[in-house]
Design an enzyme around this catalytic site. Structure first.
Site, PDB file in Angstrom:
ATOM      1  N   GLY A   3       1.013  57.548  16.620  1.00  0.00           N
ATOM      2  CA  GLY A   3       2.052  57.169  15.667  1.00  0.00           C
ATOM      3  C   GLY A   3       2.962  58.350  15.400  1.00  0.00           C
ATOM      4  O   GLY A   3       3.081  59.265  16.214  1.00  0.00           O
ATOM      5  N   GLU A  14      13.480  62.578  16.129  1.00  0.00           N
ATOM      6  CA  GLU A  14      13.095  61.437  16.951  1.00  0.00           C
ATOM      7  C   GLU A  14      13.758  60.192  16.374  1.00  0.00           C
ATOM      8  O   GLU A  14      13.458  59.784  15.244  1.00  0.00           O
ATOM      9  CB  GLU A  14      11.573  61.255  16.950  1.00  0.00           C
ATOM     10  CG  GLU A  14      11.165  60.112  17.856  1.00  0.00           C
ATOM     11  CD  GLU A  14       9.666  59.827  17.841  1.00  0.00           C
ATOM     12  OE1 GLU A  14       9.088  59.771  16.751  1.00  0.00           O
ATOM     13  OE2 GLU A  14       9.099  59.654  18.934  1.00  0.00           O
ATOM     14  N   GLU A  31      -1.670  61.454  18.944  1.00  0.00           N
ATOM     15  CA  GLU A  31      -0.596  61.228  19.932  1.00  0.00           C
ATOM     16  C   GLU A  31       0.648  60.887  19.128  1.00  0.00           C
ATOM     17  O   GLU A  31       0.765  59.797  18.586  1.00  0.00           O
ATOM     18  CB  GLU A  31      -0.977  60.069  20.870  1.00  0.00           C
ATOM     19  CG  GLU A  31      -2.253  60.302  21.665  1.00  0.00           C
ATOM     20  CD  GLU A  31      -2.060  61.276  22.821  1.00  0.00           C
ATOM     21  OE1 GLU A  31      -0.907  61.673  23.092  1.00  0.00           O
ATOM     22  OE2 GLU A  31      -3.065  61.652  23.442  1.00  0.00           O
ATOM     23  N   LYS A  47      -7.135  49.665  14.012  1.00  0.00           N
ATOM     24  CA  LYS A  47      -6.123  49.130  13.097  1.00  0.00           C
ATOM     25  C   LYS A  47      -4.789  49.087  13.836  1.00  0.00           C
ATOM     26  O   LYS A  47      -4.146  50.108  14.053  1.00  0.00           O
ATOM     27  CB  LYS A  47      -5.973  49.982  11.839  1.00  0.00           C
ATOM     28  CG  LYS A  47      -5.223  49.189  10.758  1.00  0.00           C
ATOM     29  CD  LYS A  47      -4.508  50.013   9.743  1.00  0.00           C
ATOM     30  CE  LYS A  47      -3.215  50.584  10.209  1.00  0.00           C
ATOM     31  NZ  LYS A  47      -2.176  49.584  10.572  1.00  0.00           N
ATOM     32  N   CYS A  64       7.691  56.984  22.854  1.00  0.00           N
ATOM     33  CA  CYS A  64       7.423  58.348  22.391  1.00  0.00           C
ATOM     34  C   CYS A  64       7.955  59.383  23.373  1.00  0.00           C
ATOM     35  O   CYS A  64       8.358  60.473  22.972  1.00  0.00           O
ATOM     36  CB  CYS A  64       5.928  58.556  22.188  1.00  0.00           C
ATOM     37  SG  CYS A  64       4.941  58.110  23.624  1.00  0.00           S
TER      38      CYS A  64
HETATM   39  P1  NAD Z   1       3.670  55.251  12.068  1.00  0.00           P
HETATM   40  O1  NAD Z   1       3.131  56.626  12.019  1.00  0.00           O
HETATM   41  O2  NAD Z   1       4.546  54.797  10.964  1.00  0.00           O
HETATM   42  O3  NAD Z   1       2.484  54.182  12.126  1.00  0.00           O
HETATM   43  C1  NAD Z   1       1.503  54.250  13.132  1.00  0.00           C
HETATM   44  C2  NAD Z   1       0.250  53.596  12.612  1.00  0.00           C
HETATM   45  O4  NAD Z   1      -0.244  54.357  11.516  1.00  0.00           O
HETATM   46  C3  NAD Z   1       0.436  52.172  12.100  1.00  0.00           C
HETATM   47  O5  NAD Z   1      -0.680  51.406  12.471  1.00  0.00           O
HETATM   48  C4  NAD Z   1       0.483  52.372  10.583  1.00  0.00           C
HETATM   49  O6  NAD Z   1       0.080  51.238   9.850  1.00  0.00           O
HETATM   50  C5  NAD Z   1      -0.493  53.506  10.396  1.00  0.00           C
HETATM   51  N1  NAD Z   1      -0.298  54.297   9.181  1.00  0.00           N
HETATM   52  C6  NAD Z   1       0.840  54.480   8.474  1.00  0.00           C
HETATM   53  N2  NAD Z   1       0.608  55.315   7.431  1.00  0.00           N
HETATM   54  C7  NAD Z   1      -0.703  55.667   7.482  1.00  0.00           C
HETATM   55  C8  NAD Z   1      -1.540  56.510   6.700  1.00  0.00           C
HETATM   56  N3  NAD Z   1      -1.077  57.168   5.637  1.00  0.00           N
HETATM   57  N4  NAD Z   1      -2.830  56.652   7.068  1.00  0.00           N
HETATM   58  C9  NAD Z   1      -3.306  56.021   8.165  1.00  0.00           C
HETATM   59  N5  NAD Z   1      -2.562  55.193   8.936  1.00  0.00           N
HETATM   60  C10 NAD Z   1      -1.278  55.021   8.602  1.00  0.00           C
HETATM   61  O7  NAD Z   1       4.377  55.102  13.487  1.00  0.00           O
HETATM   62  P2  NAD Z   1       5.123  53.838  14.081  1.00  0.00           P
HETATM   63  O8  NAD Z   1       6.469  53.740  13.471  1.00  0.00           O
HETATM   64  O9  NAD Z   1       4.242  52.638  14.047  1.00  0.00           O
HETATM   65  O10 NAD Z   1       5.234  54.251  15.626  1.00  0.00           O
HETATM   66  C11 NAD Z   1       6.231  55.034  16.113  1.00  0.00           C
HETATM   67  C12 NAD Z   1       5.766  56.457  16.292  1.00  0.00           C
HETATM   68  O11 NAD Z   1       4.645  56.496  17.172  1.00  0.00           O
HETATM   69  C13 NAD Z   1       6.819  57.336  16.944  1.00  0.00           C
HETATM   70  O12 NAD Z   1       6.861  58.576  16.296  1.00  0.00           O
HETATM   71  C14 NAD Z   1       6.306  57.485  18.363  1.00  0.00           C
HETATM   72  O13 NAD Z   1       6.781  58.629  19.033  1.00  0.00           O
HETATM   73  C15 NAD Z   1       4.848  57.512  18.143  1.00  0.00           C
HETATM   74  N6  NAD Z   1       4.133  57.199  19.390  1.00  0.00           N
HETATM   75  C16 NAD Z   1       3.498  58.215  20.048  1.00  0.00           C
HETATM   76  C17 NAD Z   1       2.857  57.960  21.257  1.00  0.00           C
HETATM   77  C18 NAD Z   1       2.143  59.051  21.996  1.00  0.00           C
HETATM   78  O14 NAD Z   1       1.323  58.725  22.859  1.00  0.00           O
HETATM   79  N7  NAD Z   1       2.410  60.313  21.721  1.00  0.00           N
HETATM   80  C19 NAD Z   1       2.857  56.664  21.788  1.00  0.00           C
HETATM   81  C20 NAD Z   1       3.512  55.661  21.084  1.00  0.00           C
HETATM   82  C21 NAD Z   1       4.148  55.937  19.877  1.00  0.00           C
END
Ligand code: NAD
Length: 500
Positions: A251, A404, A273, A199, A307
């Site tokens: 995420g 963050e 992650e 997804k 991230c």
């Molecule tokens: P997010 O958590 O809002 O969304 C990430 C994904 O999760 C999206 O596909 C979203 O649709 C989905 N999602 C949202 N709510 C959900 C739920 N309740 N159940 C299941 N899926 C759900 O994050 P974002 O704003 O898209 O991305 C930014 C974040 O990602 C930052 O915190 C960043 O640090 C992190 N990130 C971490 C890494 C790593 O490798 N550690 C890499 C890239 C980004």
């Protein structure tokens, strides 16, 4: 659906991917959501719509997971001999490589990131990750051993371990490195014989859909790779589906925590992650020219939407003013403009909403008494642009020091002794990455031994390699991707005992 200006760089492949009508990719074909609902895909440079994709509901996720489950059971993929799987993944890598320009361009239009960045990371690094994983397919052997069985002294036993694919992977991806994060999840799944439902983030689904099509072209059977487009509803349905055998999530920490709880409830493995607030430390003996540029790009790379962004800077007091001024100069000299324009050195944030959130952190820091050395303000333009910010004088517990921000906002602190500053460096709920700039390896080792971070960079920041495991400590995650660890995390071990 048109771009305001494509700078003449979009190739035919990118145009075709942007303006075509697709759907979710289930069981080898595109299809609409059962509800008929769609989501707009937007270019953050202009706010213009560049595509529509289905907004999947729980019923659509059900179909996707059943497709992956069927594909796993019928062994057309998991039952292939390892060298056959390796060859197919190598073919997929070659197909991604052949389309690298188009995929990078689509990613730039969809995410606003610089074309050089999407080419290097979303396209080219994805190819390397696929090739690295392909090689692992033939190297995943078990062990054979003579057993002691001490309470049966007159019998002889041998034992063997057999790695087996975990099964159906539920993969959830963020918007900041869309194709590459999808490949981080796809590549080990394919190498180990798993099947997958990906997804992508609701804002950036386009390259994952093309990736799924390329999987079919490479010879991966229908149903092995499925992509559902949608938001939190689809993500949650995927996480909670009883036929998903492992969750791989990248995420935010807030969502990751809920996903971990849900996977724990069902006793399935998961990899999280998550977010970060990574420290960058400049020691008194650092090569300052290198450190200033390194610290600047640690926060400015990917517009701070990274991230691992080096968002907390600790500089020895001897160099504090020079370093802060040097970074501020780099930040102020960036050419802010569309990611497709080769002249741009910083593009827009992913959305106006996100840009405004980032800017609000800078405003709050000023209200709280911190000083702004440069930037922090939005540009009065159609796109979600802002000037990168450098802040000094913020408290250790303030939001800009602890939360963050996921944007180009650097908060700098001074210190006079490396050992004394370590508790402040570690004063964060996060533990994703950390870097130190020093000419002395003993200093670097002392730092690495004390810092609470999954990755430590010495005289560099944000460097990833396919061979190195990557994952966060503390609230930055659980488990690792890449490297041998990332591959083996997609296996379960069966132990067999034979009496002779
Ligand atoms: P997010 O958590 O809002 O969304 C990430 C994904 O999760 C999206 O596909 C979203 O649709 C989905 N999602 C949202 N709510 C959900 C739920 N309740 N159940 C299941 N899926 C759900 O994050 P974002 O704003 O898209 O991305 C930014 C974040 O990602 C930052 O915190 C960043 O640090 C992190 N990130 C971490 C890494 C790593 O490798 N550690 C890499 C890239 C980004």
């Amino acid at each position: 659906m048109t771009l305001a200006n494509d700078y003449g760089v979009l190739n035919e492949g990118a145009r075709a991917l942007l303006y075509r009508r697709t759907g979710m990719f289930l069981d080898g074909a595109f299809r609409d959501a059962a509800s008929g609902k769609t989501m707009d895909v937007v270019d953050p440079t202009t706010g213009g719509v560049v595509a529509n994709v289905p907004d999947a509901g729980a019923g659509d996720v059900e179909l996707a997971v059943r497709s992956a489950h069927r594909a796993f059971r019928d062994t057309a993929w998991s039952g292939l001999r390892p060298h056959e799987r390796e060859a197919v993944i190598m073919k997929l890598a070659a197909l991604v490589e052949a389309e690298a320009d188009a995929l990078a361009q689509v990613e730039t239009v969809n995410s606003g990131k610089l074309i050089g960045n999407t080419r290097a990371f979303d396209a080219d690094f994805s190819v390397h990750v696929l090739r690295q994983a392909a090689g692992w397919a033939t190297r995943l052997s078990g062990r054979m051993m003579e057993l002691a069985v001490p309470y049966m002294p007159n019998a002889r036993f041998t034992g063997s371990t057999h790695p087996r694919p975990v099964g159906v992977i539920g993969a959830i991806v963020p918007w900041n490195v869309p194709l590459c994060m999808a490949v981080f999840k796809l590549a080990p799944a394919l190498a180990t014989g798993c099947t997958i439902v990906i997804k992508p983030a609701e804002r950036t689904p386009l390259t994952a859909l093309r990736l799924a099509e390329l999987c079919i072209e490479a010879g991966i059977p229908a149903g092995v790779v499925n992509v559902v487009t949608g938001g939190a509803t689809a993500g949650q349905a995927l996480v909670e589906h009883p036929l998903v055998d492992k969750i791989s999530f990248t995420g935010s920490t807030a969502v990751g925590r809920r996903i971990g709880a849900s996977a724990g409830e069902r006793l399935i493995p998961f990899c999280l992650e998550l977010g970060g607030k990574s420290p960058v430390v400049i020691a008194p003996d650092a090569d300052l020219e290198m450190a200033i540029s390194g610290a600047a790009w640690a926060i400015l790379g990917n517009h701070g939407q990274n991230c691992c962004a080096g968002s907390r800077l600790f500089v020895h007091e001897n160099h504090f003013d020079q370093v802060v001024e040097g970074i501020a100069q780099i930040a102020a000299s960036l050419v802010i403009g569309p990611g497709l324009d080769p002249a741009s050195t910083m593009g827009p944030m992913i959305s106006h909403e996100h840009r405004d959130r980032v800017v609000s952190y800078v405003e709050q820091a000023r209200k709280d008494g911190a000083s702004l050395i440069t930037g922090g303000d939005p540009l009065s333009d159609d796109g979600a642009y802002m000037h990168p910010a450098v802040i000094v004088g913020a408290g250790d517990g303030s939001p800009v020091a602890q939360e963050e921000i996921f944007g180009p906002v650097l908060t700098a602190f001074r210190f006079d002794d490396l050992d004394d500053v370590m508790p402040r460096v570690n004063n964060s709920q996060y533990g994703l990455g950390a870097s130190i700039w020093t000419r002395d390896m003993a200093t670097a080792d002392r730092f690495a031994d004390k810092v609470e971070a999954g990755t430590v960079w010495i005289n560099n920041h944000n460097t990833l390699d396919c061979a190195m495991p990557f994952g966060g400590w503390k609230q930055s995650g659980f488990g690792q991707e890449l490297g041998e660890e990332g591959i083996r995390a997609h296996l379960k071990t069966q132990a067999r005992i034979v009496r002779h």
